[in-house]
Design a protein around this motif. Structure first.
Motif: not given
Length: 628
Positions: A296-314
């Motif tokens: 999550v990005s709560r600041g008055t300047t976005q810079l890096s935004p909020g979001g989700t990342i998922d990684n599945a591996a074998i």
């Protein structure tokens, strides 16, 4: 290895010319994140609280996935002393350059079935000091001094405060299995010195700073259990990381102004199975891993935004001995998803509002071998395929990044980086001589970099992410010779060249070519001066020009300072001994960095554009072991 530094508070590892998002930091074999999109964002693990660090050079994506394209550093926590009720040590260290105090204590123990370990350290530092040389800002009378730094002497806004700790409980079952629960926390507050005019005041008003606050927590549940021919190693890790930063010109003493506030929770489940001989192979490791990250990005300047990342591996990594040849091979499949989310971003840019999920399906592999030519001489060769998915920052950054004195802009169309890394080494090991020579080549498709757009906002350059194919070629040499029982000589040299393949522009933040000569002394002594030791090291770093679009390259065109650096020598000394005082062994050491108080700017020092690198620093250390 090298380090991108910012004063005495920040060090980011560089392996064979690659850094940041291309180097994977691991905690006990599991990947962790420290929002390393920023060149001044240091790993959130304290070296006093680890047992050792293992460095894997070259593409390590087979074992660790995205962000291990350039290498991996595994930070191993302290082990548990199962058979002793108590053992540990205290640390007291003082650094004269910035008045830094580092008191700490760590201990471990157990009764064979239950065990524990803990450690805590507080680091408190004032402003760093450089040689007091003439400055150009305010300007001196002669234009030929325009490359003089803006600030020298005592540099304001370079102090920091940290309190870091680690606590673990362990259990050994009747069949030899080990199970550990560990909690670690890293808490840091610091300032960065800004270039003039970088904040709210006119240049003549003097130095300005920017305050930052970092908090990182980790809980790990790890086990090791033998079952037949297989050792199972399950690991669950939760990490919470919060980075808050003020607007340029607001130091930490003023409190948090809510400009940048980025926080994530990352959960990792990893299971490794280390097996013995099977299907004609001598042994190896197979495993699965799943990582999910919510930001999550709560600041008055976005810079890096909020979001989700998922990684599945074998993945699988196997070994086979064929006479004098040891072969190692690995294969891995990753499914990686990343999505910027406006609902998790306080002030989203249009690119985040319009963001759609990105999906990457990548197969990586490696093949290596070590062949013993003689009992002392061996040759090693490796070829590895690596990958790195673009980050939320690279895809969607939009705003002023005070730490790099620039506006940054993402590109939502970025593709994954893929690399083909090859290296060849010769190794000599005898009783008195150890030597290694390595050459390597790393070809990276879709290399992601910042491009200077030629535009400016509020007097700061606008840098946008872009991609091009790139190539790095380098060589490393190290040698260590035991002259006699008390004298060892050592030497090392490194060179790396990296270029874009479309226009031959140099890649950013590559270390300058360097050579190191040193000697260590360990004379015998049976008196009060027990275990005496000493060292002397001379380093030479060659001149180097900043690459086009490189962070801080804008200072090559500023009316002060420079982002390109001249060659320089540094001399370091060390000495110590371990007396017994009242029956207790005490380890006393002194180290002097930059003995000659040399006026220099390190190429990987991010203050180089407007200030000198630190001057002479004397570090006094006392370590007192106890228990055991």
């Amino acid at each position: 290895m090298n380090s991108i530094s910012t004063g005495n508070s920040v060090g980011k590892p560089v392996i064979r010319g690659l850094s940041g998002e291309r180097i994977k930091i691991l905690s006990n074999g599991v990947g962790v994140d420290h929002q390393q999109y920023g060149v001044r964002h240091m790993p959130t693990t304290d070296t006093f609280l680890i047992d050792r660090a293992e460095v894997v050079r070259g593409a390590s994506s087979v074992l660790y996935g995205s962000s291990a394209l350039g290498g991996a550093i595994n930070l191993l926590p302290p082990g548990i002393a199962w058979g002793r009720p108590l053992e540990g040590e205290t640390l007291t260290r003082y650094s004269t350059n910035n008045g830094q105090w580092d008191p700490g204590v760590k201990a471990s123990g157990g009764n064979g079935t239950l065990g524990y370990s803990f450690g805590i350290i507080r680091r408190s530092a004032g402003n760093i000091e450089t040689p007091d040389e003439p400055t150009y800002f305010p300007p001196p009378p002669a234009e030929q001094f325009r490359d003089a730094p803006a600030y020298t002497g005592r540099l304001g806004f370079t102090g920091f405060e940290q309190v870091n700790g680690d606590f673990a409980l362990g259990y050994r079952d009747d069949s030899g299995g080990e199970w550990t629960a560990r909690y670690a926390r890293y808490s840091d507050e610091h300032n960065f010195l800004l270039p003039p005019p970088g904040g709210n005041l006119p240049p003549a008003a003097g130095e300005e700073g920017i305050g930052q606050y970092i908090d990182n927590e980790q809980i790990e549940l790890a086990g090791e259990k033998q079952a037949g021919n297989i050792t199972w190693k399950p690991n669950l890790l939760w990490q919470n990381n919060r980075r808050r930063s003020n607007a340029a010109g607001t130091p930490r003493v003023a409190g948090f102004d809510h400009a940048i506030d980025i926080e994530f929770d990352q959960y990792t489940a990893r299971l490794e199975a280390q097996h013995g001989p099977v299907l004609g192979l001598d042994g190896g490791t197979v495993g699965i891993e799943y990582v999910t990250k919510d930001q999550v990005s709560r600041g008055t300047t976005q810079l890096s935004p909020g979001g989700t990342i998922d990684n599945a591996a074998i993945f699988a990594f196997e070994e086979k001995q064929l006479g004098g040849l040891l072969l190692q091979a690995g294969l891995r499949y990753d499914h990686h998803e990343i999505e910027g989310e406006a609902s998790k971003t306080a002030n989203p840019s249009q690119s985040v509002i319009d963001a759609e999920p990105h999906h990457f399906d990548v197969v990586t592999g490696s093949l290596g071998g070590i062949y013993s030519l003689t009992d002392r001489l061996s040759v090693a060769a490796n070829v590895g395929r690596g990958f790195r998915a673009p980050t939320l920052f690279e895809l969607y950054v939009a705003g002023q990044h005070g730490g790099v004195a620039a506006f940054q802009r993402g590109d939502s169309s970025l593709e994954e980086e893929t690399s083909l890394n090859t290296d060849l080494s010769l190794r000599w090991v005898s009783e008195s001589l150890r030597a290694k020579a390595t050459i390597y080549r790393n070809v990276i498709d879709n290399y992601t970099f910042l491009r200077d757009t030629g535009q400016a906002m509020n007097g700061l350059p606008v840098l946008a992410y872009d991609q091009a194919d790139a190539e790095l070629i380098g060589a490393e040499l190290s040698i260590e010779k035991d002259v006699n029982a008390w004298l060892t000589l050592n030497a090392a040299a490194e060179t790396v060249n990296g270029e874009r393949r479309d226009n031959d522009d140099e890649l950013p933040l590559l270390p300058a070519d360097n050579v190191r000569l040193g000697a260590t002394f360990t004379p015998a002594s049976d008196g009060w001066l027990r275990a005496p030791r000493g060292s002397v090291t001379v380093r030479y770093y060659a001149a180097k020009d900043a690459a086009p679009g490189e962070l801080f390259a804008q200072f090559d065109g500023a009316p002060f300072g420079t982002a390109s650096t001249d060659g320089y020598f540094l001399v370091d000394l060390g000495a110590g001994f371990s007396p017994q005082i009242a029956g207790q062994t005490v380890h006393l050491d002194a180290a002097v960095h930059n003995l000659l108080d040399t006026d220099y700017r390190g190429f990987l020092d991010t203050y180089k554009g407007y200030a000198l690198s630190p001057g002479r620093d004397i570090r006094l250390t006392a370590r007192i072991p106890f228990g055991g």
